[in-house]
Motif scaffolding. Structure first.
Motif, PDB file in Angstrom:
ATOM      1  N   ASN A 374      44.702  32.731  45.475  1.00  0.00           N
ATOM      2  CA  ASN A 374      45.959  32.028  45.213  1.00  0.00           C
ATOM      3  C   ASN A 374      47.166  32.863  44.892  1.00  0.00           C
ATOM      4  O   ASN A 374      48.124  32.243  44.428  1.00  0.00           O
ATOM      5  N   GLY A 375      46.961  34.172  44.960  1.00  0.00           N
ATOM      6  CA  GLY A 375      48.040  35.130  44.752  1.00  0.00           C
ATOM      7  C   GLY A 375      48.214  35.690  43.314  1.00  0.00           C
ATOM      8  O   GLY A 375      49.297  36.346  43.010  1.00  0.00           O
ATOM      9  N   GLY A 376      47.126  35.443  42.884  1.00  0.00           N
ATOM     10  CA  GLY A 376      47.142  36.237  41.183  1.00  0.00           C
ATOM     11  C   GLY A 376      46.888  37.652  41.317  1.00  0.00           C
ATOM     12  O   GLY A 376      46.277  38.263  42.335  1.00  0.00           O
ATOM     13  N   ASN A 377      47.325  38.369  40.272  1.00  0.00           N
ATOM     14  CA  ASN A 377      47.157  39.544  40.161  1.00  0.00           C
ATOM     15  C   ASN A 377      46.018  39.722  39.014  1.00  0.00           C
ATOM     16  O   ASN A 377      46.144  39.210  37.975  1.00  0.00           O
ATOM     17  N   ILE A 378      45.376  41.082  38.826  1.00  0.00           N
ATOM     18  CA  ILE A 378      44.349  41.248  38.017  1.00  0.00           C
ATOM     19  C   ILE A 378      44.282  42.774  37.526  1.00  0.00           C
ATOM     20  O   ILE A 378      44.441  43.557  38.574  1.00  0.00           O
ATOM     21  N   VAL A 379      44.064  43.110  36.381  1.00  0.00           N
ATOM     22  CA  VAL A 379      43.840  44.479  36.036  1.00  0.00           C
ATOM     23  C   VAL A 379      42.731  44.704  35.313  1.00  0.00           C
ATOM     24  O   VAL A 379      42.317  43.790  34.523  1.00  0.00           O
ATOM     25  N   ILE A 380      41.828  45.721  35.840  1.00  0.00           N
ATOM     26  CA  ILE A 380      40.224  45.717  35.223  1.00  0.00           C
ATOM     27  C   ILE A 380      40.250  46.793  34.560  1.00  0.00           C
ATOM     28  O   ILE A 380      40.678  48.009  35.250  1.00  0.00           O
ATOM     29  N   ILE A 381      40.192  47.033  33.222  1.00  0.00           N
ATOM     30  CA  ILE A 381      39.941  48.060  32.246  1.00  0.00           C
ATOM     31  C   ILE A 381      38.472  47.878  31.852  1.00  0.00           C
ATOM     32  O   ILE A 381      38.041  47.371  31.110  1.00  0.00           O
ATOM     33  N   PRO A 382      37.589  48.955  32.155  1.00  0.00           N
ATOM     34  CA  PRO A 382      36.112  48.914  31.927  1.00  0.00           C
ATOM     35  C   PRO A 382      35.895  49.256  30.727  1.00  0.00           C
ATOM     36  O   PRO A 382      36.669  50.087  29.758  1.00  0.00           O
ATOM     37  N   HIS A 383      34.638  48.691  30.277  1.00  0.00           N
ATOM     38  CA  HIS A 383      33.924  49.173  28.860  1.00  0.00           C
ATOM     39  C   HIS A 383      33.518  50.521  29.170  1.00  0.00           C
ATOM     40  O   HIS A 383      32.869  50.652  30.224  1.00  0.00           O
ATOM     41  N   MET A 384      33.233  51.196  28.039  1.00  0.00           N
ATOM     42  CA  MET A 384      32.575  52.553  28.499  1.00  0.00           C
ATOM     43  C   MET A 384      31.043  52.319  28.449  1.00  0.00           C
ATOM     44  O   MET A 384      30.309  53.217  29.198  1.00  0.00           O
ATOM     45  N   ASP A 385      30.585  51.269  27.665  1.00  0.00           N
ATOM     46  CA  ASP A 385      28.933  50.982  27.988  1.00  0.00           C
ATOM     47  C   ASP A 385      28.931  49.662  28.776  1.00  0.00           C
ATOM     48  O   ASP A 385      28.413  48.609  28.499  1.00  0.00           O
ATOM     49  N   ALA A 386      29.681  49.665  29.890  1.00  0.00           N
ATOM     50  CA  ALA A 386      30.067  48.343  30.679  1.00  0.00           C
ATOM     51  C   ALA A 386      28.548  48.146  31.502  1.00  0.00           C
ATOM     52  O   ALA A 386      27.740  49.183  31.700  1.00  0.00           O
ATOM     53  N   ASP A 387      28.155  46.892  31.797  1.00  0.00           N
ATOM     54  CA  ASP A 387      27.050  46.482  32.730  1.00  0.00           C
ATOM     55  C   ASP A 387      27.505  46.594  34.260  1.00  0.00           C
ATOM     56  O   ASP A 387      28.331  45.716  34.611  1.00  0.00           O
ATOM     57  N   LEU A 388      27.506  47.879  34.845  1.00  0.00           N
ATOM     58  CA  LEU A 388      27.836  48.091  36.050  1.00  0.00           C
ATOM     59  C   LEU A 388      27.410  46.962  36.992  1.00  0.00           C
ATOM     60  O   LEU A 388      28.359  47.048  38.001  1.00  0.00           O
ATOM     61  N   SER A 389      26.375  46.482  36.901  1.00  0.00           N
ATOM     62  CA  SER A 389      25.917  45.598  37.948  1.00  0.00           C
ATOM     63  C   SER A 389      26.867  44.295  38.040  1.00  0.00           C
ATOM     64  O   SER A 389      27.170  43.954  39.064  1.00  0.00           O
ATOM     65  N   SER A 390      27.578  43.850  37.090  1.00  0.00           N
ATOM     66  CA  SER A 390      28.162  42.630  37.155  1.00  0.00           C
ATOM     67  C   SER A 390      29.671  43.063  37.378  1.00  0.00           C
ATOM     68  O   SER A 390      30.369  42.427  38.204  1.00  0.00           O
ATOM     69  N   TYR A 391      30.025  44.420  37.081  1.00  0.00           N
ATOM     70  CA  TYR A 391      31.222  44.991  37.625  1.00  0.00           C
ATOM     71  C   TYR A 391      31.134  45.113  39.017  1.00  0.00           C
ATOM     72  O   TYR A 391      32.145  44.661  39.700  1.00  0.00           O
ATOM     73  N   ASN A 392      30.320  45.729  39.532  1.00  0.00           N
ATOM     74  CA  ASN A 392      29.880  46.036  41.034  1.00  0.00           C
ATOM     75  C   ASN A 392      29.907  44.622  41.772  1.00  0.00           C
ATOM     76  O   ASN A 392      30.266  44.851  43.078  1.00  0.00           O
ATOM     77  N   LEU A 393      29.259  43.749  41.207  1.00  0.00           N
ATOM     78  CA  LEU A 393      29.307  42.609  42.179  1.00  0.00           C
ATOM     79  C   LEU A 393      30.738  41.960  42.448  1.00  0.00           C
ATOM     80  O   LEU A 393      30.960  41.593  43.604  1.00  0.00           O
ATOM     81  N   PHE A 394      31.592  42.049  41.416  1.00  0.00           N
ATOM     82  CA  PHE A 394      33.066  41.521  41.611  1.00  0.00           C
ATOM     83  C   PHE A 394      33.687  42.610  42.297  1.00  0.00           C
ATOM     84  O   PHE A 394      34.487  42.033  43.265  1.00  0.00           O
ATOM     85  N   LEU A 395      33.688  43.785  42.097  1.00  0.00           N
ATOM     86  CA  LEU A 395      34.382  44.753  42.824  1.00  0.00           C
ATOM     87  C   LEU A 395      33.932  44.883  44.258  1.00  0.00           C
ATOM     88  O   LEU A 395      34.933  45.041  45.115  1.00  0.00           O
ATOM     89  N   THR A 396      32.869  44.831  44.515  1.00  0.00           N
ATOM     90  CA  THR A 396      32.298  44.939  46.154  1.00  0.00           C
ATOM     91  C   THR A 396      32.934  43.923  46.827  1.00  0.00           C
ATOM     92  O   THR A 396      33.170  44.063  47.892  1.00  0.00           O
ATOM     93  N   ASN A 397      32.980  42.291  46.245  1.00  0.00           N
ATOM     94  CA  ASN A 397      33.338  41.447  46.753  1.00  0.00           C
ATOM     95  C   ASN A 397      34.671  41.475  47.181  1.00  0.00           C
ATOM     96  O   ASN A 397      35.348  40.870  48.068  1.00  0.00           O
ATOM     97  N   ASN A 398      35.423  41.914  46.230  1.00  0.00           N
ATOM     98  CA  ASN A 398      36.984  41.888  46.473  1.00  0.00           C
ATOM     99  C   ASN A 398      37.585  43.273  46.963  1.00  0.00           C
ATOM    100  O   ASN A 398      38.876  43.165  47.313  1.00  0.00           O
ATOM    101  N   LEU A 399      37.164  44.555  46.695  1.00  0.00           N
ATOM    102  CA  LEU A 399      37.632  45.674  46.910  1.00  0.00           C
ATOM    103  C   LEU A 399      36.812  46.663  47.536  1.00  0.00           C
ATOM    104  O   LEU A 399      37.427  47.702  47.962  1.00  0.00           O
TER     105      LEU A 399
END
Length: 640
Positions: A374-399
Motif C-alpha cells: 500500500n505504499g508504506g516504507n519500512i526501516v529494518i535495524i537488526p538485533h545482534m542476537d536476532a532470530d535470523l530465520s524470522s528475518y530471512n523469511l520476511f527479507l526473502t519475500n520482499n527483497l
C-alpha cells in the motif's frame, strides 16, 4: 548536358537528306548555241563560283536549322549538382526560450520566421520540425500561419535528438545530397555537434544572435529559516552583465504583498530576503522587469499548510535518539514496544522502523507485507542476537535478500552513494574527509540490492529497494557509534521525508515529479489539476493512507495549480521552467564542422535551389532554329 527525350536524337540521321540533295543535282541543263561566246565566258565562270558558294551556305544553314529543331524536341537541360537525385530539404527551427532574446526588429525567433517565409521559394518542398512540432513535405504557404503562431518552449532538443529526428525524415538514407538546415542560437549548454553521426546530409548552420545579450533571471526561491512566527523566503537572481538596482515584486495571487530592489555583486548575483508569516497560505509569484528573456522574469511558488509525516518505531526497549530526529513540527512520531504494539495503528503510518527486534513475529510480517504493498516504507535495524530465520523469511519475500552470518570484525563505513535519493541533496559535493562511523559487529548478507552505505571491506551497511531500508548491523551505542555520527540525522530524516513525498514550494517542468498527498479517495473519485486555463488528470495511485501523483508531460506552462476533487481544492502545486537557457553563452559557430555557415537565409536558399534546379535549354535551340531560318532568307535574297 542531358536530354529529357534522347530517343529523338535518332532523327539526326535525317540530315543526310539535304546533303544528298545538294551533292546530287537532279536538274538537267539545256544547251543553247551562241554565235560569239567570248564575252560570256567570264560571266559564266563568275556565276558558277557564286552558285557554288550560295549552295554550300544554304546547306550548312539548313543542316544547322534541322539540328537545332531536333535537339529542341529532345529537350536538353543542365542539372544542378543535386538535381535528379531525389534529395530532401529538412529544416530545424529552434523555438526554445533562449530565442526570446530581442534584436532590432523583434525576437530572434520572430525574425528568423519572417526571414524563412521571405526567403524560401513558395514552390520549394521541405520538412520542418521544431522542438515540439513536425511539418512533413510542405511549403511556406502550407505552414505560414503555424510558423507565425509558434510559441516558445522549455523542451530544447539536444543536437543528437535533432540528428535522430532528421534521419527519421530522410526517405533515401543512401542519398548523400540531402540538406539539413539548423536555425538556432546554438547555446553552449547544449551537447556538442556530433557531425559524424549524420553522413547522409549536407549540414547548414544558420545562427540567430542578438546584438544585446543582457539578461537577468530569477534563478530559484527557497525557505531559509523559520521562527514560530515568521519565515525567511530567499530569492536568488543572476545577470550576465553588470546591472544596477532592479525592482523585485512579490505577489500572493494577484495581490502585491512586498516590493524591494535587487543589488548585484561582482559575480552578477543577488539574494533577496522576504519575511512572511509562518502560518499564511501563499500562492506566490515573484516578478522582475527585464528586457532580456521573458520566461525567467517570473517564478511561481506556493507555501501551503504543511502535512505531518507519520512515523512509528517498534523496539524491544525504549529508545530516545529517533524522537530527537523526527521533531513535532514535521513528523507525528510514536514509539511502541513490540509486546504492546497495536497492529491497527500500522496502516495509518508512512514509515515504520523495526528497531533492533530479536525476531519479527509472523503476524507482524503479514501486516508489514500489506503495508509495503500500500505504499508504506519500512526501516529494518537488526538485533545482534536476532532470530535470523524470522528475518530471512520476511527479507526473502520482499527483497530477495537474506542474512548469512554475523561477523565480529570491526569495520568502518567508507563509501556513501551520493546519487541515491536518500543522500542526493545532503552534500553540496562529494567529500572524502568525512567523519565516518564504525561498527563492532555486523551481519553479512546475500543480496544484489544497491548499497547506500558501504563498509571499508566492500560489504554493505545500508541497502534499500521497494521502500524498504535494511541495515546490516545494530546501531545502538553498544555496537556502533552511528548514532553520534553526522550521518544519522540526514539518513533517518530523509527516510521519513521520502516516505511521504510532499510537494516542494515549486517543481520543474519536464522533470519526472512524484508527490504524495495524505488523501484517501473512493474508488470512483480522481484528483484533477487545474490552472492557467487548463485542466488535466495526472497519473495517480491510491494507497491505504495516501494518494501518489506523478507529473512529467503536463503541465507545460509555468504557474500555480490547484489539486482537487469534485470542485474542492485539496492542495496546491507550482511549476516553473528550468533556468538552463537563462545563461546566454553560445558556441563558436566557426569552430563547428559544417558544410556552410550562413547569416542570410535568402542566399542559402538561392544556393540550394541552384543545386537542386534543372536549367532547360530547348527554348534556346528553338531561338537558334529561328535564327537559321532568318539567315537562309537573307542568303536567298542578297547572295546572287
Amino acid at each position: 548536358m542531358l536530354f529529357k527525350h534522347p530517343e529523338v536524337l535518332w532523327s539526326l540521321f535525317l540530315l543526310l537528306i539535304p546533303i544528298l540533295i545538294h551533292l546530287f543535282q537532279l536538274r538537267r541543263f539545256k544547251k543553247t548555241s551562241f554565235t560569239n561566246v567570248k564575252i560570256l565566258k567570264k560571266v559564266i565562270a563568275a556565276s558558277r563560283k557564286s552558285n557554288v558558294l550560295k549552295k554550300w551556305l544554304l546547306l550548312f544553314t539548313r543542316l544547322l536549322l534541322l539540328t537545332a529543331l531536333i535537339i529542341a524536341f529532345a529537350q536538353p537541360f543542365y542539372p544542378g549538382k543535386s538535381a535528379l537525385k531525389n534529395s530532401q530539404i529538412i529544416i530545424y527551427l529552434d523555438n526554445s526560450f533562449s530565442m526570446q532574446a530581442t534584436d532590432v526588429t523583434g525576437t530572434l525567433l520572430e525574425n528568423k520566421v519572417q526571414e524563412l517565409l521571405r526567403s524560401a521559394p513558395t514552390t520549394l518542398s521541405f520538412s520542418l520540425f521544431t522542438n515540439e512540432q513536425l511539418f512533413k513535405d510542405v511549403n511556406t504557404d502550407d505552414i505560414k500561419k503555424d510558423l507565425l503562431s509558434l510559441t516558445y518552449t522549455g523542451n530544447q532538443m539536444p543536437f543528437d535528438q535533432i540528428y535522430l529526428k532528421a534521419k527519421s525524415l530522410i526517405k533515401d538514407p543512401e542519398n548523400p545530397n540531402n540538406e539539413l538546415i539548423l536555425i538556432s542560437d546554438f547555446q553552449s549548454h547544449a551537447p556538442s555537434l556530433a557531425l559524424d553521426s549524420l553522413k547522409n546530409a549536407n549540414l547548414h548552420l544558420v545562427p540567430a544572435r542578438s546584438k544585446d545579450l543582457s539578461n537577468v533571471a530569477i534563478d530559484t526561491v527557497y525557505i531559509a529559516e523559520a521562527t514560530p512566527e515568521t519565515l525567511n523566503l530567499i530569492c536568488e537572481l543572476s545577470s550576465n552583465t553588470n546591472r544596477e538596482n532592479l525592482p523585485v515584486s512579490l505577489y500572493n495571487d494577484d495581490k502585491l504583498i512586498a516590493k524591494t530592489s535587487a543589488t548585484f555583486n561582482e559575480e552578477h548575483k543577488s539574494n533577496i530576503v522576504f519575511t512572511l508569516p509562518v502560518n499564511e497560505i501563499i500562492n506566490g509569484k515573484i516578478t522582475i522587469s527585464d528586457s532580456g528573456l521573458e520566461y525567467d522574469n517570473q517564478l511561481y511558488f506556493n507555501i501551503d499548510k504543511k502535512e505531518k509525516i507519520n512515523v512509528l518505531s517498534v523496539s524491544e526497549a525504549p529508545s530516545q535518539f529517533l524522537s530527537r530526529i523526527f521533531r513535532e513540527d514535521e513528523f507525528t512520531y510514536s514509539d511502541f514496544l513490540l509486546r504492546s504494539l497495536n497492529y491497527g495503528e500500522l496502516d495509518s503510518q508512512n514509515l515504520i522502523i523495526l528497531n533492533e527486534l530479536e525476531s519479527i513475529p509472523a503476524a507482524l510480517q503479514n501486516v508489514l507485507q500489506s503495508f509495503v504493498k500500500n505504499g508504506g516504507n519500512i526501516v529494518i535495524i537488526p538485533h545482534m542476537d536476532a532470530d535470523l530465520s524470522s528475518y530471512n523469511l520476511f527479507l526473502t519475500n520482499n527483497l530477495n535478500t537474506s542474512f548469512i552470518s554475523g561477523s565480529t570484525e570491526e569495520r568502518k563505513v567508507s563509501t556513501i552513494s551520493f546519487e541515491h535519493p536518500l543522500y542526493k541533496h545532503v552534500f553540496e559535493e562529494k567529500i572524502t574527509n568525512f567523519q565516518y562511523p564504525s561498527l563492532k559487529k555486523y551481519y553479512k548478507i546475500n543480496s544484489n540490492l544497491p548499497k547506500l552505505l558501504t563498509l571499508d571491506n566492500g560489504d554493505p551497511f545500508l541497502v534499500a529497494a521497494n521502500g524498504i531500508y535494511l541495515f546490516t548491523a545494530p546501531i545502538s551505542l553498544d555496537y556502533s557509534n552511528f548514532n553520534r555520527s553526522p550521518l544519522v540525522v540526514p539518513t533517518f530524516y530523509n527516510m521519513g521525508w521520502n516516505s511521504l513525498k510532499l510537494p516542494k514550494i515549486y517543481e520543474l517542468i519536464g522533470e519526472e515529479t512524484t508527490i504524495d498527498l495524505p488523501i484517501v479517495l473512493d474508488k470512483d473519485r480522481i484528483l484533477k489539476v487545474s490552472g492557467n486555463n487548463i485542466e488535466f488528470i495526472p497519473y495517480q495511485q491510491t494507497y491505504a493512507n495516501k494518494t501518489a501523483l506523478s507529473f512529467k508531460e503536463l503541465p507545460a506552462t509555468a504557474g500555480n495549480y490547484n489539486i482537487g476533487v469534485a470542485n474542492k481544492n485539496m492542495a496546491m502545486i507550482s511549476f516553473n521552467h528550468p533556468r538552463n537557457e537563462s545563461k546566454l553563452n553560445y558556441l563558436e559557430i566557426n569552430e563547428l564542422s559544417a558544410n556552410s555557415v550562413n547569416n542570410n537565409l535568402d542566399l542559402l536558399f538561392q544556393q540550394i535551389e541552384s543545386d537542386h534546379s534543372i536549367k532547360e535549354l530547348w527554348k534556346w535551340f528553338i531561338t537558334l532554329a529561328l535564327a537559321f531560318i532568318l539567315i537562309e532568307v537573307l542568303i536567298q535574297k542578297y547572295l546572287k
